[in-house]
Structures are given as structure tokens and as C-alpha cells.
Design an enzyme around this catalytic site. Structure first.
Site, PDB file in Angstrom:
ATOM      1  N   MET A 193      -3.551  11.220  -6.456  1.00  0.00           N
ATOM      2  CA  MET A 193      -3.091  12.547  -6.541  1.00  0.00           C
ATOM      3  C   MET A 193      -1.621  13.153  -6.106  1.00  0.00           C
ATOM      4  SD  MET A 193      -5.934  13.730  -8.333  1.00  0.00           S
ATOM      5  CE  MET A 193      -7.250  12.748  -8.325  1.00  0.00           C
ATOM      6  N   ASP A 233       4.646  -9.711   6.225  1.00  0.00           N
ATOM      7  CA  ASP A 233       4.791 -10.843   5.001  1.00  0.00           C
ATOM      8  C   ASP A 233       5.888 -11.723   5.560  1.00  0.00           C
ATOM      9  OD1 ASP A 233       4.357 -11.972   2.452  1.00  0.00           O
ATOM     10  OD2 ASP A 233       6.177 -11.106   1.976  1.00  0.00           O
TER      11      ASP A 233
END
Length: 164
Positions: free
Chosen positions: A75, A130
């Protein structure tokens, strides 16, 4: 259903119409953090991680993420971002090191940039994870939160404390 801004007459999700909202200057600052061990701290600060300069890559990832927020959060409106700044601060704790991440996003538009700032801070932390997970997978991300918001019809917001 008329009390809910993101539902249409059928009770289904919709993107709010901001056509009539005036364009104003808006900004948001979000923060996140990642707890990591001394080995990772040393490797990052000495630029010894095998994947490269962790903070430089995380900073670029955060900037890219802020620009892509509307493609990730259903949204969110795509907005013209006029500026993004990401900064890092190291904090030594009793048993580990905390990398504090702050993202500032600015626009001149009809809707705010809170989600863009939160997305940038989150993706920075995920990128650090990561790039360092080969050394230790025990890193802890968070909390991630809105620190400050300026502009818009709901006014300004400023968090004085850091959530736990």
C-alpha cells in the site's frame, strides 16, 4: 468499512487516494541495529571481510531499498525521494558489538517517507548479516523503529527512548 482508509466499498484492500493532499516537505529517520561478535567487528573495521567493504555495501543497499519501498510494501505510494542518508555508529556492549544504523529520507510530496526510512535501515542490517554470516550466523538484528518524522497532516513525531 468507511472508517478504514485502505478498504474499498466491498471491504477489499485499496491504495489510498492522495490526489487532493498538498505537497509538503517531509522527512523521516529510522534506526536499526545488529549485534555481532568481536571477530566480525574487527574484520569490518579493518576491511578484512571476504565479501568486501561491509558498510559501503550496506549503505548502497539501504539507499536502493528506500527507492524500491513501494514495490515491496503493497500500500506504499511510489514517491519522489529527494534525499537519503545512512550513517553507522559502533557501540561496545558487555558481550558484543552493536552496529547502530540510522537512515534519513526526505521528499517533497503528498505522503510521508516513514516506510522508506524503515526499509532502508532494515535492508542495511540484513546486508551486514549477509556479508558476515560466513563468520558467525548468531548475529541479532533489531530493534528497528521510527525515530523521527516531520511534515504531513498528522504532524511531527519524535521518539525519545530506544525500544528494547
Amino acid at each position: 468499512m468507511s472508517d478504514f482508509t485502505h478498504f474499498n466499498d466491498q471491504g477489499r484492500a485499496k491504495m489510498v487516494d492522495i490526489t487532493q493532499k498538498p505537497e509538503t516537505s517531509r522527512s523521516a529517520i529510522a534506526q536499526s541495529s545488529i549485534l555481532l561478535n568481536e571477530e566480525i567487528y574487527t574484520k569490518i573495521t579493518n576491511n578484512e571481510m571476504k565479501k568486501g567493504d561491509v558498510l559501503a555495501v550496506a549503505q548502497v543497499a539501504g539507499i536502493m531499498a528506500a527507492k524500491q519501498t513501494s514495490t515491496l510494501i503493497p500500500m506504499c505510494h511510489p514517491i519522489p525521494i529527494s534525499g537519503i542518508d545512512i550513517s553507522f555508529d559502533w557501540i561496545k556492549t558487555e558481550q558484543s558489538y552493536k552496529l547502530s544504523i540510522s537512515s534519513t529520507v526526505k521528499t517533497k510530496g503528498s505522503t510521508g517517507v516513514e516506510m522508506e526510512a524503515l526499509t532502508a535501515a532494515s535492508v542495511c542490517a540484513l546486508t551486514v548479516y549477509d556479508m558476515c554470516k560466513a563468520v558467525d550466523k548468531g548475529m541479532i538484528i533489531g530493534p528497528t523503529f521510527l525515530k523521527e518524522k516531520k511534515g504531513g497532516k498528522n504532524g511531527d513525531f519524535s521518539r525519545q527512548d530506544e525500544p528494547v
